[in-house]
Design a protein around this motif. Structure first.
Motif, mmCIF file in Angstrom:
data_model
loop_
_atom_site.group_PDB
_atom_site.id
_atom_site.type_symbol
_atom_site.label_atom_id
_atom_site.label_comp_id
_atom_site.label_asym_id
_atom_site.label_seq_id
_atom_site.Cartn_x
_atom_site.Cartn_y
_atom_site.Cartn_z
ATOM 1 N N TYR A 149 -6.176 -15.602 -25.125
ATOM 2 C CA TYR A 149 -6.420 -14.266 -24.562
ATOM 3 C C TYR A 149 -7.919 -14.177 -24.260
ATOM 4 O O TYR A 149 -8.734 -14.784 -24.962
ATOM 5 C CB TYR A 149 -6.022 -13.266 -25.647
ATOM 6 N N THR A 165 -4.939 -12.667 -19.689
ATOM 7 C CA THR A 165 -5.121 -11.268 -20.085
ATOM 8 C C THR A 165 -3.726 -10.692 -20.319
ATOM 9 O O THR A 165 -2.714 -11.380 -20.069
ATOM 10 C CB THR A 165 -5.826 -10.441 -18.986
ATOM 11 N N SER A 166 -3.666 -9.430 -20.743
ATOM 12 C CA SER A 166 -2.330 -8.858 -20.942
ATOM 13 C C SER A 166 -1.633 -8.639 -19.598
ATOM 14 O O SER A 166 -0.415 -8.492 -19.550
ATOM 15 C CB SER A 166 -2.394 -7.561 -21.756
ATOM 16 N N ALA A 169 -0.345 -12.696 -18.956
ATOM 17 C CA ALA A 169 -0.064 -13.613 -20.065
ATOM 18 C C ALA A 169 1.225 -14.412 -19.842
ATOM 19 O O ALA A 169 1.259 -15.635 -20.057
ATOM 20 C CB ALA A 169 0.012 -12.831 -21.375
ATOM 21 N N LEU A 189 0.712 -9.511 -29.137
ATOM 22 C CA LEU A 189 0.843 -9.890 -27.731
ATOM 23 C C LEU A 189 1.699 -11.150 -27.623
ATOM 24 O O LEU A 189 2.548 -11.270 -26.743
ATOM 25 C CB LEU A 189 -0.539 -10.115 -27.088
ATOM 26 N N HIS A 234 0.648 -0.361 -24.578
ATOM 27 C CA HIS A 234 -0.090 -1.604 -24.319
ATOM 28 C C HIS A 234 0.529 -2.731 -25.147
ATOM 29 O O HIS A 234 0.893 -2.507 -26.310
ATOM 30 C CB HIS A 234 -1.567 -1.399 -24.697
ATOM 31 N N PRO A 235 0.627 -3.956 -24.594
ATOM 32 C CA PRO A 235 1.295 -5.037 -25.338
ATOM 33 C C PRO A 235 0.510 -5.591 -26.524
ATOM 34 O O PRO A 235 0.975 -6.522 -27.171
ATOM 35 C CB PRO A 235 1.523 -6.118 -24.271
ATOM 36 N N GLU A 236 -0.648 -5.006 -26.856
ATOM 37 C CA GLU A 236 -1.265 -5.324 -28.149
ATOM 38 C C GLU A 236 -0.643 -4.470 -29.254
ATOM 39 O O GLU A 236 -0.983 -4.631 -30.431
ATOM 40 C CB GLU A 236 -2.779 -5.082 -28.100
ATOM 41 N N SER A 250 -0.471 -3.823 -19.272
ATOM 42 C CA SER A 250 -1.914 -3.794 -19.502
ATOM 43 C C SER A 250 -2.477 -2.436 -19.095
ATOM 44 O O SER A 250 -1.776 -1.596 -18.516
ATOM 45 C CB SER A 250 -2.576 -4.884 -18.660
ATOM 46 N N TYR A 346 7.116 -6.052 -19.712
ATOM 47 C CA TYR A 346 7.685 -6.645 -20.916
ATOM 48 C C TYR A 346 9.066 -6.053 -21.117
ATOM 49 O O TYR A 346 9.278 -4.869 -20.858
ATOM 50 C CB TYR A 346 6.788 -6.358 -22.127
#
Ligand code: SF4
Length: 360
Positions: A149, A165-166, A169, A189, A234-236, A250, A346
């Protein structure tokens, strides 16, 4: 040295008021009028000085609205800012973001002066892993490519085959053409990427200290309190939070979603300032704002941006051999074609599969 210095605030004069009035009009919906006399003198001084220095300011989506909207020349997520760094003719880049972003700009633009207004602007993800950890993982999983990342140090990027990046990815993981990939350093992620690909993911145990705090209970409470709410995550965030979101992507994806769909009521499950900055562009949308601040992003202020330009500090320097290897990993990512998702980035309902949590 962290780039901070006490300084007397410049005065709010009639000239400053006049010359910044168009900028206040831009942020009036998110910056109270009584705060403007404190911001405007810095904004005026920064915008004057950056021309004299042939400098640009790259503002991340998590900057406060007066930085994002009133002094930044280019704004966006990590990927957009990295691309922008490669195309500017300016001699100086001031990174209004965290340290790994400034390193990325320096890696891509070794001949430019890259300034970070406060070196303490770090990142829990970037600090979760070292170059030595990556070397140990490569010994443990020989031949398995490493995707890092962008939220990593130059040293970690230098040990990697490709950055991501997201936003991209999944595309990066699949571009390698292997059935296994080491994916660093964000555990969540990695798990969220695994829901989108058949590639087996070997993950690290890093977490974003902002996004890991959001829970399913938070989202349910927001939905109860605000019927009809559209939830963008956000995918985090954890896979559990992703599973109860309506859309996940993202910061750039979230911004695009709001612009395209104009939901009546929306929550961006991410850092606080993002909602203010997207709200400026989408006046008809009601933003519900659960607030998780990134303390690292908030190290960057108008005062230390001005100080940075006045003193040309703190310059970001990277050992040339490390920078050259890190550049390859970033350039491989930038060489991929830009993709625009037509739907959720996602598969937020599907449990993650094919993930091994690695220990170096
Ligand atoms: S929001 Fe999270 S990932 Fe972004 S800089 Fe802050 S700690 Fe790092």
């Amino acid at each position: 040295m962290n780039g901070l210095a006490p300084r007397k605030a410049p005065p709010y004069t009639p000239e400053v008021a006049r010359e910044t009035a168009h900028l206040y009009a831009r942020v009036a919906a998110v910056v109270p009028e009584f705060e403007w006399p404190a911001y405007a003198p810095y904004i005026h001084a920064i915008n004057t000085l950056k021309k004299a220095r042939n400098a640009i300011i790259l503002g991340h989506n998590y900057m406060t609205p007066e930085i994002f909207n009133c002094v930044s020349d280019y704004t966006g997520d990590s990927l957009a800012l990295a691309r922008q760094a490669t195309t500017t003719d300016a001699k100086v880049i001031v990174q209004a973001g965290v340290h790994f972003m400034a390193e990325t700009s320096k890696i891509l633009c070794p001949d430019k002066t890259v300034l970070i207004p406060d070196t303490r602007a770090g990142c829990s993800l970037a600090e979760s892993i070292t170059g030595r950890d990556v070397r140990l993982l490569k010994q443990k999983y020989p031949g398995v490519p490493v995707v890092s990342y962008v939220n990593t140090s130059a040293e970690v990027k230098a040990e990697s085959d490709m950055c991501c990046t997201s936003s991209n990815a999944v595309q990066v993981v699949e571009s390698l053409g292997t059935d296994r990939v080491i994916f660093l350093p964000d555990e969540y992620l990695a798990k969220n990427v695994a829901t989108m690909t058949d590639v087996e993911i070997i993950a690290w145990h890093g977490r974003c200290e902002v996004h890991e705090r959001f829970t399913v209970e938070d989202i349910e409470a927001l939905r109860d309190a605000h019927p009809g709410l559209v939830v963008l995550a956000h995918p985090e965030c954890s896979p559990e939070v992703m599973a109860v979101a309506d859309f996940a992507g993202s910061t750039a994806d979230m911004s695009d979603y709001v612009a395209e769909h104009h939901p009546a009521k929306v929550v961006l499950v991410t850092e606080c300032s993002m909602s203010d900055n997207v709200a400026v562009e989408n006046p008809g949308v009601d933003f519900i704002r659960p607030c998780n601040l990134c303390p690292h992003m908030k190290r960057i202020t108008l005062a230390n941006i001005l100080h940075s330009l006045e003193t040309m500090t703190v310059k970001v320097e990277i050992e040339p051999a490390i920078a050259a290897r890190a550049r390859l990993a970033i350039e491989r990512m930038l060489a991929l074609p830009k993709v625009k998702s037509a739907g959720p980035k996602y598969r937020v309902k599907q449990p993650p599969a094919h993930v091994t949590l690695a220990v170096a």
